[in-house]
Scaffold this motif. Sequence first.
Motif, PDB file in Angstrom:
ATOM      1  N   VAL A  44     -38.349 -36.297  28.713  1.00  0.00           N
ATOM      2  CA  VAL A  44     -39.397 -35.571  27.999  1.00  0.00           C
ATOM      3  C   VAL A  44     -40.020 -36.490  26.942  1.00  0.00           C
ATOM      4  O   VAL A  44     -39.303 -37.200  26.231  1.00  0.00           O
ATOM      5  CB  VAL A  44     -38.812 -34.311  27.323  1.00  0.00           C
ATOM      6  N   MET A  45     -41.345 -36.461  26.861  1.00  0.00           N
ATOM      7  CA  MET A  45     -42.050 -37.186  25.798  1.00  0.00           C
ATOM      8  C   MET A  45     -42.281 -36.218  24.639  1.00  0.00           C
ATOM      9  O   MET A  45     -42.926 -35.179  24.810  1.00  0.00           O
ATOM     10  CB  MET A  45     -43.370 -37.740  26.315  1.00  0.00           C
ATOM     11  N   ALA A  46     -41.737 -36.544  23.478  1.00  0.00           N
ATOM     12  CA  ALA A  46     -41.864 -35.701  22.286  1.00  0.00           C
ATOM     13  C   ALA A  46     -42.731 -36.413  21.265  1.00  0.00           C
ATOM     14  O   ALA A  46     -42.383 -37.509  20.803  1.00  0.00           O
ATOM     15  CB  ALA A  46     -40.493 -35.405  21.697  1.00  0.00           C
ATOM     16  N   TYR A  47     -43.853 -35.803  20.926  1.00  0.00           N
ATOM     17  CA  TYR A  47     -44.784 -36.399  19.964  1.00  0.00           C
ATOM     18  C   TYR A  47     -44.519 -35.792  18.593  1.00  0.00           C
ATOM     19  O   TYR A  47     -44.789 -34.621  18.357  1.00  0.00           O
ATOM     20  CB  TYR A  47     -46.229 -36.154  20.393  1.00  0.00           C
ATOM     21  N   TYR A  48     -43.955 -36.595  17.683  1.00  0.00           N
ATOM     22  CA  TYR A  48     -43.616 -36.138  16.329  1.00  0.00           C
ATOM     23  C   TYR A  48     -44.846 -36.249  15.421  1.00  0.00           C
ATOM     24  O   TYR A  48     -45.451 -37.309  15.311  1.00  0.00           O
ATOM     25  CB  TYR A  48     -42.485 -36.990  15.757  1.00  0.00           C
ATOM     26  N   ILE A  49     -45.200 -35.148  14.755  1.00  0.00           N
ATOM     27  CA  ILE A  49     -46.382 -35.066  13.892  1.00  0.00           C
ATOM     28  C   ILE A  49     -45.939 -34.842  12.447  1.00  0.00           C
ATOM     29  O   ILE A  49     -45.023 -34.062  12.184  1.00  0.00           O
ATOM     30  CB  ILE A  49     -47.292 -33.898  14.326  1.00  0.00           C
ATOM     31  N   TRP A  50     -46.586 -35.519  11.512  1.00  0.00           N
ATOM     32  CA  TRP A  50     -46.324 -35.283  10.090  1.00  0.00           C
ATOM     33  C   TRP A  50     -47.595 -35.463   9.275  1.00  0.00           C
ATOM     34  O   TRP A  50     -48.593 -35.990   9.770  1.00  0.00           O
ATOM     35  CB  TRP A  50     -45.208 -36.183   9.575  1.00  0.00           C
ATOM     36  N   GLY A  60     -48.659 -39.476  13.819  1.00  0.00           N
ATOM     37  CA  GLY A  60     -47.733 -39.081  14.861  1.00  0.00           C
ATOM     38  C   GLY A  60     -47.313 -40.243  15.736  1.00  0.00           C
ATOM     39  O   GLY A  60     -47.997 -41.266  15.809  1.00  0.00           O
ATOM     40  N   LYS A  61     -46.174 -40.094  16.388  1.00  0.00           N
ATOM     41  CA  LYS A  61     -45.695 -41.091  17.333  1.00  0.00           C
ATOM     42  C   LYS A  61     -44.746 -40.428  18.321  1.00  0.00           C
ATOM     43  O   LYS A  61     -44.230 -39.332  18.076  1.00  0.00           O
ATOM     44  CB  LYS A  61     -45.031 -42.268  16.620  1.00  0.00           C
ATOM     45  N   THR A  62     -44.518 -41.115  19.443  1.00  0.00           N
ATOM     46  CA  THR A  62     -43.779 -40.540  20.555  1.00  0.00           C
ATOM     47  C   THR A  62     -42.383 -41.127  20.682  1.00  0.00           C
ATOM     48  O   THR A  62     -42.184 -42.320  20.459  1.00  0.00           O
ATOM     49  CB  THR A  62     -44.532 -40.807  21.875  1.00  0.00           C
ATOM     50  N   GLU A  77     -33.538 -36.143  14.231  1.00  0.00           N
ATOM     51  CA  GLU A  77     -34.353 -36.650  13.139  1.00  0.00           C
ATOM     52  C   GLU A  77     -34.805 -38.057  13.492  1.00  0.00           C
ATOM     53  O   GLU A  77     -34.230 -38.729  14.352  1.00  0.00           O
ATOM     54  CB  GLU A  77     -33.559 -36.640  11.827  1.00  0.00           C
ATOM     55  N   TRP A  78     -35.842 -38.523  12.807  1.00  0.00           N
ATOM     56  CA  TRP A  78     -36.409 -39.848  13.100  1.00  0.00           C
ATOM     57  C   TRP A  78     -36.890 -40.435  11.783  1.00  0.00           C
ATOM     58  O   TRP A  78     -36.619 -39.897  10.697  1.00  0.00           O
ATOM     59  CB  TRP A  78     -37.543 -39.680  14.116  1.00  0.00           C
ATOM     60  N   LEU A 114     -45.037 -31.189  21.518  1.00  0.00           N
ATOM     61  CA  LEU A 114     -45.508 -31.604  20.189  1.00  0.00           C
ATOM     62  C   LEU A 114     -44.485 -31.104  19.181  1.00  0.00           C
ATOM     63  O   LEU A 114     -44.055 -29.941  19.246  1.00  0.00           O
ATOM     64  CB  LEU A 114     -46.875 -30.998  19.881  1.00  0.00           C
ATOM     65  N   VAL A 115     -44.099 -31.950  18.239  1.00  0.00           N
ATOM     66  CA  VAL A 115     -43.046 -31.610  17.276  1.00  0.00           C
ATOM     67  C   VAL A 115     -43.610 -31.699  15.856  1.00  0.00           C
ATOM     68  O   VAL A 115     -43.999 -32.786  15.407  1.00  0.00           O
ATOM     69  CB  VAL A 115     -41.836 -32.553  17.416  1.00  0.00           C
ATOM     70  N   MET A 116     -43.678 -30.573  15.161  1.00  0.00           N
ATOM     71  CA  MET A 116     -44.085 -30.590  13.752  1.00  0.00           C
ATOM     72  C   MET A 116     -42.879 -30.952  12.901  1.00  0.00           C
ATOM     73  O   MET A 116     -41.786 -30.397  13.081  1.00  0.00           O
ATOM     74  CB  MET A 116     -44.637 -29.215  13.339  1.00  0.00           C
TER      75      MET A 116
END
Length: 363
Positions: A44-50, A60-62, A77-78, A114-116
């Motif tokens: 799964v590709m998870a795009y982290y947004i902040w 954001g980044k994947t 966490e990242w 998409l990950v907030m």
Amino acid sequence: MIDRLSKSRSSARKINKIIPTPVADDGLDGKSNPFFDLDQNGAVMAYYIWIDGTGENMRGKTRTLQRKPTSVNELPEWNYDGSSTGQSTGENSDVLLRPVAFYRDPFRRGDNILVMCETLCPDGSPHPTNHRFGCKEKMDKAYAHRPWFGIEQEYTMLDCNGKHPYGWPENGYPGPQGPYYCGVGANRVHGRSIVEAHYRACMYAGIKIAGSNAEVMPSQWEYQVGPCEGVEMGDMLWVSRWILCRVAEEFNVVISFDPKPIKGDWNGAGLHTNISTEAMRHPGGLAVIQDAMSRFEKMHIEHIQAYDPNGGEDNKRRLTGAHETASIHEFSYGVANRGASVRIPRQVEKDGFGYFEATCLQR
């Protein structure tokens, strides 16, 4: 550290004000990307947004996940380089990302998400730019009141250099305001394809988008999100904004949430917020709403300073008392009054319960 962080935030604002270079041809000549249908082998590709140091722009980044998550607690966490986003210095650059919500990705589709995220300092404490943490604390305290929010997000479409309104004459202005609000026709409406794509992308993602309409100034639009309860409102609003900006990328259009992007006799862009509590939504609720107005009046200056990332300075350009706005200098409310800080709908006055609309918010 505070001085350094302030300089870093200032740098982030400068970075975000750089005029983009002309859009390059992607070489596909309008054809779909032939690699997008490749199998991901169960990953799964998870795009982290902040939200970055400007308090209004998103980054954001994947990252790759080995399986589809079923809960936000399963998301790792990242971190990222905060010195490049106005949130840290180069000597101690890591800012942590903690996932708080996730949604279906309308661009990559499949199981991709998409990950907030909220931002944390290296010691795990909330980052100074993390306003979600304090919001959630307050919403948890107010849980018994069951606060509902419905957001009306106005925005302006600009051409690819981020300066000129999309669809406006190259050297001049369109006709005066009047025929554009909820209008139809190529001489009155610009960017409908973006609006329609954004609406569907939000529905696919699971955002509670409730409606949309063309606004008073040409190339200005609005969409609504909600009703949502508690901090969910902020999570969905920010992700809906990211989706909007990402959709507009496909059309070489820039989205502006600036409260007054065009000087002169043109409406600004606000973020009207419809609010109610459990008591307000039941018979006798109008009295509860009116009691809340006296509380709002006492906190007016403090609220104005919190309504935009620059302590109210941005909203000064919009809240002039003209163009359907209240004056930034004083609090007011009224029934169906578009020139008030808070508007109580006519139907709410008639029913004796319901909600109120705060019209002086922005970003």
